[in-house]
Design an enzyme around this catalytic site. Sequence first.
Site, mmCIF file in Angstrom:
data_model
loop_
_atom_site.group_PDB
_atom_site.id
_atom_site.type_symbol
_atom_site.label_atom_id
_atom_site.label_comp_id
_atom_site.label_asym_id
_atom_site.label_seq_id
_atom_site.Cartn_x
_atom_site.Cartn_y
_atom_site.Cartn_z
ATOM 1 N N SER A 50 0.854 -1.192 0.000
ATOM 2 C CA SER A 50 0.000 0.000 0.000
ATOM 3 C C SER A 50 0.892 1.244 0.000
ATOM 4 C CB SER A 50 -0.866 -0.004 1.259
ATOM 5 O OG SER A 50 -0.012 0.082 2.399
ATOM 6 N N ASP A 83 -0.947 -1.550 -4.113
ATOM 7 C CA ASP A 83 -2.326 -1.634 -3.619
ATOM 8 C C ASP A 83 -2.887 -0.210 -3.504
ATOM 9 O OD1 ASP A 83 -4.565 -2.916 -2.568
ATOM 10 O OD2 ASP A 83 -3.790 -2.927 -0.510
ATOM 11 N N HIS A 84 -4.085 0.004 -4.027
ATOM 12 C CA HIS A 84 -4.797 1.297 -3.909
ATOM 13 C C HIS A 84 -3.941 2.518 -4.266
ATOM 14 C CE1 HIS A 84 -8.493 -0.393 -2.284
ATOM 15 N NE2 HIS A 84 -7.746 -1.184 -1.535
ATOM 16 N N ASP A 105 -6.808 3.134 -8.136
ATOM 17 C CA ASP A 105 -8.124 3.161 -7.488
ATOM 18 C C ASP A 105 -8.778 4.514 -7.723
ATOM 19 O OD1 ASP A 105 -10.355 3.122 -5.944
ATOM 20 O OD2 ASP A 105 -9.374 2.507 -4.080
ATOM 21 N N GLY A 199 -10.325 -3.848 6.846
ATOM 22 C CA GLY A 199 -10.194 -3.903 8.302
ATOM 23 C C GLY A 199 -10.952 -5.062 8.916
ATOM 24 N N SER A 234 -11.120 -8.877 1.853
ATOM 25 C CA SER A 234 -11.510 -10.290 1.882
ATOM 26 C C SER A 234 -10.875 -11.095 3.000
ATOM 27 C CB SER A 234 -11.200 -10.933 0.529
ATOM 28 O OG SER A 234 -12.072 -10.400 -0.426
ATOM 29 N N ASN A 275 -7.813 -10.021 -1.961
ATOM 30 C CA ASN A 275 -6.930 -9.194 -1.128
ATOM 31 C C ASN A 275 -7.081 -9.492 0.354
ATOM 32 O OD1 ASN A 275 -6.311 -7.968 -3.531
ATOM 33 N ND2 ASN A 275 -6.602 -5.886 -2.760
ATOM 34 N N THR A 278 -5.793 -7.831 6.740
ATOM 35 C CA THR A 278 -6.179 -7.885 8.154
ATOM 36 C C THR A 278 -5.878 -9.241 8.797
ATOM 37 O OG1 THR A 278 -7.855 -6.198 7.838
ATOM 38 C CG2 THR A 278 -8.177 -7.677 9.707
HETATM 39 O O1 G3H Z 1 -6.007 -1.330 1.556
HETATM 40 C C1 G3H Z 1 -5.890 -1.656 2.716
HETATM 41 C C2 G3H Z 1 -4.763 -2.446 3.215
HETATM 42 O O2 G3H Z 1 -5.181 -3.126 4.361
HETATM 43 C C3 G3H Z 1 -3.527 -1.621 3.428
HETATM 44 O O3 G3H Z 1 -3.528 -0.999 4.647
HETATM 45 O O4 G3H Z 1 -2.689 1.348 4.200
HETATM 46 O O5 G3H Z 1 -2.597 0.327 6.484
HETATM 47 O O6 G3H Z 1 -1.061 -0.477 4.713
HETATM 48 P P1 G3H Z 1 -2.399 0.116 5.031
HETATM 49 P P1 13P Z 2 -8.691 -6.800 4.483
HETATM 50 O O1 13P Z 2 -8.665 -5.603 5.392
HETATM 51 O O2 13P Z 2 -10.011 -7.503 4.543
HETATM 52 O O3 13P Z 2 -7.575 -7.724 4.738
HETATM 53 O O4 13P Z 2 -8.546 -6.274 2.988
HETATM 54 C C1 13P Z 2 -7.300 -5.947 2.465
HETATM 55 C C2 13P Z 2 -7.406 -5.248 1.146
HETATM 56 O O5 13P Z 2 -8.424 -5.217 0.488
HETATM 57 C C3 13P Z 2 -6.178 -4.585 0.673
HETATM 58 O O6 13P Z 2 -6.397 -3.885 -0.531
HETATM 59 ZN ZN ZN Z 3 -8.281 -3.011 -0.734
#
Ligand code: G3H
Ligand code: 13P
Ligand code: ZN
Length: 359
Positions: A50, A83-84, A105, A199, A234, A275, A278
């Site tokens: 991320s 990610d995102h 995203d 989360g 997920s 993904n 958590t």
């Molecule tokens: O997109 C959500 C993921 O759980 C990444 O979380 O931004 O705390 O690394 P983070």
């Molecule tokens: P979780 O918080 O369900 O693990 O999702 C993670 C996620 O979608 C990261 O992009």
């Molecule tokens: Zn995500």
Amino acid sequence: MALITLRQLLDHAASEGYGVPAFNINNMEQGLAIMAAARACDAPVILQASRGARSYAGDIMLRHMVEALSEMNPDIPMVLHQDHGNNDATCLSAIRHGFTSVMMDGSLEEDMKTPASYDYNVEITARVTRAAHAVGASVEGELGVLGSLETGEAGEEDGSGAVGKLSHDQLLTDPDQAVDFVLKTRCDALAIACGTSHGAYKFSRKPDGEILSMETIRRINEKLPNTHLVMHGSSSVPQALQDLINANGGDMPQTYGVPVEEIERGIAMGVRKVNIDTDCRMAMTGQLRKVAQEKRAEFDPRKFMIPAMEELEALCRDRFERFGAAGQAGRIKPVSMDEMARRYASGALDPQIAANKAA
Ligand code: G3H
Ligand code: 13P
Ligand code: ZN
């Protein structure tokens, strides 16, 4: 083995009918545990970072860490994915730092809080896709806003997540719009919204069709049978991990995640990337708490980290096996980014889009 692209891996997953967990990574211990699980069951790996992970570890550290993991595991195909990503700069700088895939995203504006207009999403995703494909990297887009169908809220995950109340129209990806989005952006994979959120606090009860809309996935897959779908949020938030944390000084209120059997149903309906962050956090934290609680004189971090890595490895192995990725690593012959760029340029990767149009 050199890193491969998301598009290559998900094309293989689609042809063989399996799904690939995408695990978030921030540090060496997570990397070692995920790769130990992959080795144990011969599974291909998606590691995703991320923006938070990139600022926590730093791009140089992340790149070298992933290169080291790859060198240590020459038989395991690996993807390094952003990610995102929230804008062009995040995605393009990731590629420059060795990522083979990015998520643009555009479901949220650059602040990652304000739901974006459809036109904004199409424009930015198409632009990033053109740039990424020119160098062979893959792109995941997102249509629909992640959040709870119970509360209409996204929940905040380290500064990212829609603010305010969201309508069901925003929280559930529209299948017709999804077709238009894929055709216009030419993204390689599509993240959809179906009632999951980031989360631990996703559902106040074990989810049924009212609050986790697998039906949305079925309807999108019907219209886009050749598009790789992505489920975010997920984690399954296993009861055993909640109990482990709470038995060792934690105070997590009772909560419910996405049952693994629902993800398995999703995979049968075109979900190829799943993904999970958590659950990985909970696995490690549960064991860290346990050591802290049971061995109060302990101060060697390795004594905390070893059981934490073992718990994470067991979790990852379970997901590789349940999603059908186990046993697939050795069947993938890596294709270079240069070759992927040539294939995009020649239109060789377009038939997927053409097939969707016809569907
Ligand atoms: O997109 C959500 C993921 O759980 C990444 O979380 O931004 O705390 O690394 P983070
Ligand atoms: P979780 O918080 O369900 O693990 O999702 C993670 C996620 O979608 C990261 O992009
Ligand atoms: Zn995500």
